[in-house]
Scaffold this motif. Structure first.
Motif, PDB file in Angstrom:
ATOM      1  N   GLY A   1       6.501   2.252  -3.867  1.00  0.00           N
ATOM      2  CA  GLY A   1       6.927   3.530  -3.707  1.00  0.00           C
ATOM      3  C   GLY A   1       6.276   4.209  -4.732  1.00  0.00           C
ATOM      4  O   GLY A   1       5.574   3.562  -5.683  1.00  0.00           O
TER       5      GLY A   1
ATOM      6  N   THR B   1       3.066   8.550  -1.203  1.00  0.00           N
ATOM      7  CA  THR B   1       3.998   7.500  -0.774  1.00  0.00           C
ATOM      8  C   THR B   1       4.411   7.791   0.908  1.00  0.00           C
ATOM      9  O   THR B   1       4.181   8.790   1.365  1.00  0.00           O
ATOM     10  CB  THR B   1       5.559   7.979  -1.287  1.00  0.00           C
ATOM     11  OG1 THR B   1       6.429   6.910  -0.738  1.00  0.00           O
ATOM     12  CG2 THR B   1       6.135   9.344  -1.108  1.00  0.00           C
TER      13      THR B   1
ATOM     14  N   SER C   1       7.214   6.779   1.993  1.00  0.00           N
ATOM     15  CA  SER C   1       8.660   6.850   1.989  1.00  0.00           C
ATOM     16  C   SER C   1       9.412   8.088   2.853  1.00  0.00           C
ATOM     17  O   SER C   1      10.224   7.896   3.656  1.00  0.00           O
ATOM     18  CB  SER C   1       9.415   6.900   0.681  1.00  0.00           C
ATOM     19  OG  SER C   1       9.192   5.792   0.064  1.00  0.00           O
ATOM     20  N   LYS C   2       8.603   8.994   2.790  1.00  0.00           N
ATOM     21  CA  LYS C   2       9.041  10.381   3.725  1.00  0.00           C
ATOM     22  C   LYS C   2       8.405  10.545   4.753  1.00  0.00           C
ATOM     23  O   LYS C   2       9.041  10.905   5.806  1.00  0.00           O
ATOM     24  CB  LYS C   2       9.000  11.545   2.564  1.00  0.00           C
ATOM     25  CG  LYS C   2       9.349  11.402   1.095  1.00  0.00           C
ATOM     26  CD  LYS C   2      10.865  11.011   0.988  1.00  0.00           C
ATOM     27  CE  LYS C   2      11.087  10.987  -0.411  1.00  0.00           C
ATOM     28  NZ  LYS C   2      12.774  10.687  -0.495  1.00  0.00           N
TER      29      LYS C   2
ATOM     30  N   SER D   1       8.655   5.196   6.324  1.00  0.00           N
ATOM     31  CA  SER D   1       9.930   4.472   6.055  1.00  0.00           C
ATOM     32  C   SER D   1      10.437   4.337   4.652  1.00  0.00           C
ATOM     33  O   SER D   1       9.399   3.522   4.161  1.00  0.00           O
ATOM     34  CB  SER D   1       9.948   3.207   6.906  1.00  0.00           C
ATOM     35  OG  SER D   1      10.867   2.249   6.173  1.00  0.00           O
ATOM     36  N   PRO D   2      11.123   4.578   4.204  1.00  0.00           N
ATOM     37  CA  PRO D   2      11.530   4.415   2.743  1.00  0.00           C
ATOM     38  C   PRO D   2      11.881   2.756   2.438  1.00  0.00           C
ATOM     39  O   PRO D   2      11.487   2.278   1.481  1.00  0.00           O
ATOM     40  CB  PRO D   2      12.953   5.028   2.563  1.00  0.00           C
ATOM     41  CG  PRO D   2      13.333   5.733   3.816  1.00  0.00           C
ATOM     42  CD  PRO D   2      12.299   5.609   4.708  1.00  0.00           C
TER      43      PRO D   2
ATOM     44  N   LYS E   1       9.199   1.296   1.178  1.00  0.00           N
ATOM     45  CA  LYS E   1       8.959   1.205  -0.257  1.00  0.00           C
ATOM     46  C   LYS E   1       7.404   1.079  -0.654  1.00  0.00           C
ATOM     47  O   LYS E   1       7.215   0.252  -1.783  1.00  0.00           O
ATOM     48  CB  LYS E   1       9.749   0.366  -0.883  1.00  0.00           C
ATOM     49  CG  LYS E   1       9.967   0.891  -2.289  1.00  0.00           C
ATOM     50  CD  LYS E   1      10.890   2.210  -2.548  1.00  0.00           C
ATOM     51  CE  LYS E   1      11.100   2.682  -3.964  1.00  0.00           C
ATOM     52  NZ  LYS E   1      11.569   4.042  -4.091  1.00  0.00           N
ATOM     53  N   THR E   2       6.556   1.727   0.138  1.00  0.00           N
ATOM     54  CA  THR E   2       5.118   1.485  -0.242  1.00  0.00           C
ATOM     55  C   THR E   2       4.668   3.169  -0.604  1.00  0.00           C
ATOM     56  O   THR E   2       4.722   3.922   0.175  1.00  0.00           O
ATOM     57  CB  THR E   2       4.551   1.119   0.908  1.00  0.00           C
ATOM     58  OG1 THR E   2       4.907  -0.171   1.175  1.00  0.00           O
ATOM     59  CG2 THR E   2       3.062   0.971   0.503  1.00  0.00           C
TER      60      THR E   2
END
Ligand SMILES: Cc1ncc(COP(=O)(O)O)c(C=O)c1O
Length: 428
Positions: free
Chosen positions: A110, A255, A257-258, A261-262, A265-266
């Motif tokens: 993340g 990121t 995440s938004k 996919s959170p 977490k990358t």
């Protein structure tokens, strides 16, 4: 008799994250509409695309083993190349322009981990970080842990006010403290929490300003563009980072995440050369590499164009939700020109609501408890201020339109308005 536990200074400095209290409340209150959690829309998560890529990876034993093995601390090379390709498209520059940046690109767990690592690499207790007022409250927690002094700088509808930033730097210099200023933190796109972006014509001057004030040591800019890609109206301006071609001043944090996919977490960062090795070493201590599997999946999803198609769908979905949120606020509070106002974000997931100054939106305030009684939750604006003097405003609320359904957004706004009426007309 058990002996006492002597926790580290760092641990003692770290308070309970504000968000965990809110999550507790959300879980413990049935029927609550949460406009608080900064999560993404559940239905939008790319299940089919992820399944396709994962199946393809595991169908090839060699590729499957590669993905299931440890990776490197800096991150998967193929992914890092793809990230730079994507960035070139995003910034609308010729392919190959940023090729040399692959070496300075590090994949993190993340972008939160990148924010942490940068802070760990750069900041000692007593150092000074300048942040937007309001700013991303989770990062304020990281800064608290580091024991640094956080100074808030005003924003307006164009984001960070450069005149206020310059005045703050001049003031710190007059106090003999400029040598402690290490970092300016800006959330350049659709900020969490305000929904406001840094104006295109402030981006190059911001870099120039940081360089001008790097009199004792480099004053880095940490550009957090967690919401880049989620722009609903118009085109995104070049990043702040793009105005630092020498790669000496701006740290870019991004990121998936938004926009994807959170759960993966990358995130990733492109760092000035002087910070790469220190951050790399610290990451070695943290985890010696983020989850390799997620990186291989992401690399494929970008390579196939599936990721880009997914982002386009998200933009349409969140644009609609943003429109519903704004229309519902108007329906419930009027035209937004009076005592209750809110921002009109052109992207991202957040609206920043301002109620009359004498209505306390803080977690112990009347508005917060009336909202809970009415069945709606928000993030108190006070969490988002670096409040050195105790004078930060107490009449704001962060509303996230990412998670609730459209009917819930309408009902959530209605409940907020009812709670405000409760506060303004208390029963005798
Ligand atoms: C402004 C901002 N920066 C960074 C992050 C960290 O996200 P992640 O660690 O999932 O990439 C978030 C998450 O909400 C955010 O809002």
């Amino acid at each position: 008799m058990t002996s006492p536990t002597q926790l580290s200074v760092v641990s003692q400095r770290t308070s309970v994250p504000a968000i965990s209290t809110l999550m507790h409340l959300a879980l413990a209150t049935p029927g609550l509409i949460s406009l608080a959690a900064g999560f993404v829309d559940q239905q939008s998560l790319p299940v089919e695309l992820a399944a396709e890529e994962i199946t393809a990876i595991l169908a090839d034993a060699r590729e499957g083993r590669r993905a299931l093995q440890y990776g490197t601390t800096i991150g998967d090379h193929r992914l890092r190349e793809r990230l730079i390709d994507l960035l070139e498209q995003d910034e609308r520059v010729a392919s190959g322009t940023y090729q040399a940046c692959v070496a300075r690109t590090i994949v993190t767990t993340g972008s939160q981990q990148l924010l942490y690592l940068i802070s760990e690499a750069l900041l000692d207790p007593g150092d000074i970080v300048l942040v937007e007022s309001p700013t991303y409250f989770v990062y304020l927690g990281v800064l608290e842990t580091r024991g640094v002094r956080v100074v808030g700088v005003d924003i307006d509808e164009g984001g960070l006010r450069l005149d206020a930033l310059e005045a703050t730097l001049a003031d710190l210099e007059s106090q003999g403290l400029l040598n402690r200023v290490k970092l300016i933190y800006t959330i350049s796109e659709h900020s969490n929490p305000s929904g406001i972006s840094l104006a295109a014509d402030r981006r190059q001057p911001l870099v120039a300003l940081a360089q001008k004030w790097s009199k004792h040591q480099t004053v880095f800019i940490l550009e957090d563009s967690a919401y880049r890609g989620l722009t609903f109206d118009g085109v995104e301006p070049p990043s702040v980072w793009s105005y630092d071609p020498a790669g000496e001043t701006v740290i870019l944090a991004r990121t998936f995440s938004k926009t994807f996919s959170p759960g993966f977490k990358t995130g990733y960062g492109i760092l000035p050369a002087v910070l790469l090795e220190p951050v790399h070493r610290l990451k070695g201590n943290h985890d010696f590499g983020s989850g390799n599997f997620a990186q291989v999946v992401l690399e494929r999803a970008i390579g196939s164009g599936g990721y880009q198609r997914h982002v386009a769908k998200l933009v349409a979905l969140y644009r609609r939700k943003r429109d519903v949120m704004l229309a519902s606020l108007q329906e419930s509070f009027g035209d937004g020109e009076g005592a209750v106002q809110w921002t009109h974000p052109r992207g991202g997931l957040y609206v920043w609501l301002s109620v009359p100054k004498d209505v306390d939106t803080g977690p112990a305030g009347l508005f917060f408890s009336r909202c809970l009684e009415r069945g709606v939750l928000y993030v108190p604006g006070t969490y988002a201020y670096a409040d050195e003097t105790g004078s930060a405003p107490r009449n704001h609320a962060r509303l996230c339109f990412g998670v609730p359904s459209e009917p819930e957004l309408v009902e959530g706004a209605r409940r907020l308005a009812l709670a405000l009426t409760d506060c303004l007309n208390p029963v005798a």
